[in-house]
Design an enzyme around this catalytic site. Structure first.
Site, PDB file in Angstrom:
ATOM      1  NE  ARG A 137      -2.181  -2.294   2.854  1.00  0.00           N
ATOM      2  CZ  ARG A 137      -2.628  -2.917   3.919  1.00  0.00           C
ATOM      3  NH1 ARG A 137      -3.800  -2.632   4.386  1.00  0.00           N
ATOM      4  NH2 ARG A 137      -1.888  -3.813   4.546  1.00  0.00           N
TER       5      ARG A 137
ATOM      6  CD  GLU B 161      -0.025  -9.765  15.942  1.00  0.00           C
ATOM      7  OE1 GLU B 161      -0.380  -9.476  14.790  1.00  0.00           O
ATOM      8  OE2 GLU B 161      -0.798  -9.945  16.895  1.00  0.00           O
TER       9      GLU B 161
HETATM   10  P1  AMP Z   1       3.785  -2.567  12.119  1.00  0.00           P
HETATM   11  O1  AMP Z   1       5.073  -3.119  11.550  1.00  0.00           O
HETATM   12  O2  AMP Z   1       3.321  -3.320  13.330  1.00  0.00           O
HETATM   13  O3  AMP Z   1       3.859  -1.073  12.348  1.00  0.00           O
HETATM   14  O4  AMP Z   1       2.667  -2.860  11.027  1.00  0.00           O
HETATM   15  C1  AMP Z   1       2.529  -2.018   9.936  1.00  0.00           C
HETATM   16  C2  AMP Z   1       2.158  -2.757   8.679  1.00  0.00           C
HETATM   17  O5  AMP Z   1       1.130  -3.726   8.898  1.00  0.00           O
HETATM   18  C3  AMP Z   1       1.642  -1.791   7.643  1.00  0.00           C
HETATM   19  O6  AMP Z   1       2.197  -2.135   6.378  1.00  0.00           O
HETATM   20  C4  AMP Z   1       0.144  -1.963   7.692  1.00  0.00           C
HETATM   21  O7  AMP Z   1      -0.391  -1.912   6.383  1.00  0.00           O
HETATM   22  C5  AMP Z   1      -0.101  -3.311   8.327  1.00  0.00           C
HETATM   23  N1  AMP Z   1      -1.091  -3.258   9.441  1.00  0.00           N
HETATM   24  C6  AMP Z   1      -0.829  -3.465  10.761  1.00  0.00           C
HETATM   25  N2  AMP Z   1      -1.945  -3.361  11.498  1.00  0.00           N
HETATM   26  C7  AMP Z   1      -2.958  -3.071  10.656  1.00  0.00           C
HETATM   27  C8  AMP Z   1      -4.375  -2.819  10.821  1.00  0.00           C
HETATM   28  N3  AMP Z   1      -4.982  -2.843  12.017  1.00  0.00           N
HETATM   29  N4  AMP Z   1      -5.103  -2.525   9.715  1.00  0.00           N
HETATM   30  C9  AMP Z   1      -4.509  -2.490   8.495  1.00  0.00           C
HETATM   31  N5  AMP Z   1      -3.193  -2.715   8.270  1.00  0.00           N
HETATM   32  C10 AMP Z   1      -2.415  -3.013   9.337  1.00  0.00           C
END
Ligand code: AMP
Length: 179
Positions: free
Chosen positions: A62, A99
């Site tokens: 995205r 995660e």
């Molecule tokens: P993070 O590495 O935990 O900051 O996760 C960010 C990535 O995961 C981004 O590329 C987001 O598109 C996706 N992502 C994580 N949580 C969500 C959510 N609740 N809704 C949509 N996309 C998410």
């Protein structure tokens, strides 16, 4: 654009996707709304409108959609940061935490030259693991990461704070509680 225009209302929330307990913040509805898409792009880069930006780096997938539009807006080049194995030329690579476990991301080693001013973009920052990996990857090859931009912040997960602690200014347009 009218000040009362509600950008947040153009994001669709899908409960329990991709698994129970997750509130998935779906930006396809924002992207599909011409006014919302333009406004999001304009506002994301607004603080850097007058400054020289060499590259906008987008995180697969995205971040590519937003990054192309942002790069056009600030007259910069676009650099894709991709999952391992997708880029055809010589790459630099970094492992980053998800995660559950680790993944790896890559960029072309010659995509950013030392000292170039770069803005990083993705749709959403949650734990910040993905963006932190991207910043470290770009710094490995000497990039000057001047900012990281996201439409959505999930502040309870601490990602934006993590990036700021790495001396990366963070711009987000809206926040949702929880995860
Ligand atoms: P993070 O590495 O935990 O900051 O996760 C960010 C990535 O995961 C981004 O590329 C987001 O598109 C996706 N992502 C994580 N949580 C969500 C959510 N609740 N809704 C949509 N996309 C998410």
């Amino acid at each position: 654009m009218t000040p009362e225009y509600d950008l947040k209302a153009t994001v669709r929330t899908i409960q329990d996707y991709p698994k129970p307990g997750i509130m998935f913040r779906d930006i396809t509805t924002l992207l599909g709304d011409a006014r919302a898409f333009r406004r999001a792009v304009d506002e994301l880069v607004q603080p850097w409108a007058g400054s020289k930006i060499d590259k906008v780096a987008g995180i697969e997938a995205r971040g590519f959609i937003l990054g192309g539009a942002l790069a056009h807006q600030v007259s910069a080049g676009f650099v894709p940061i991709r999952k391992r194995g997708k880029l055809p030329h010589a790459t630099v690579r970094i492992a980053y935490s998800l995660e559950y476990g680790l993944d790896e991301m890559e960029m072309h080693a010659d995509a950013i030259h030392p000292g170039e001013r770069v803005i990083l973009v993705d749709d959403l920052i949650a734990t910040g693991g993905t963006a932190e990996g991207a910043v470290k990857l770009m710094r490995q090859i000497g990039a000057n990461v001047v900012a990281a931009c996201f439409i959505i912040d999930l502040p309870d997960l601490g990602g934006a704070a993590k990036l700021r602690a790495m001396d990366v200014p963070v711009r987000t347009l809206m926040a949702f509680d929880g995860h």
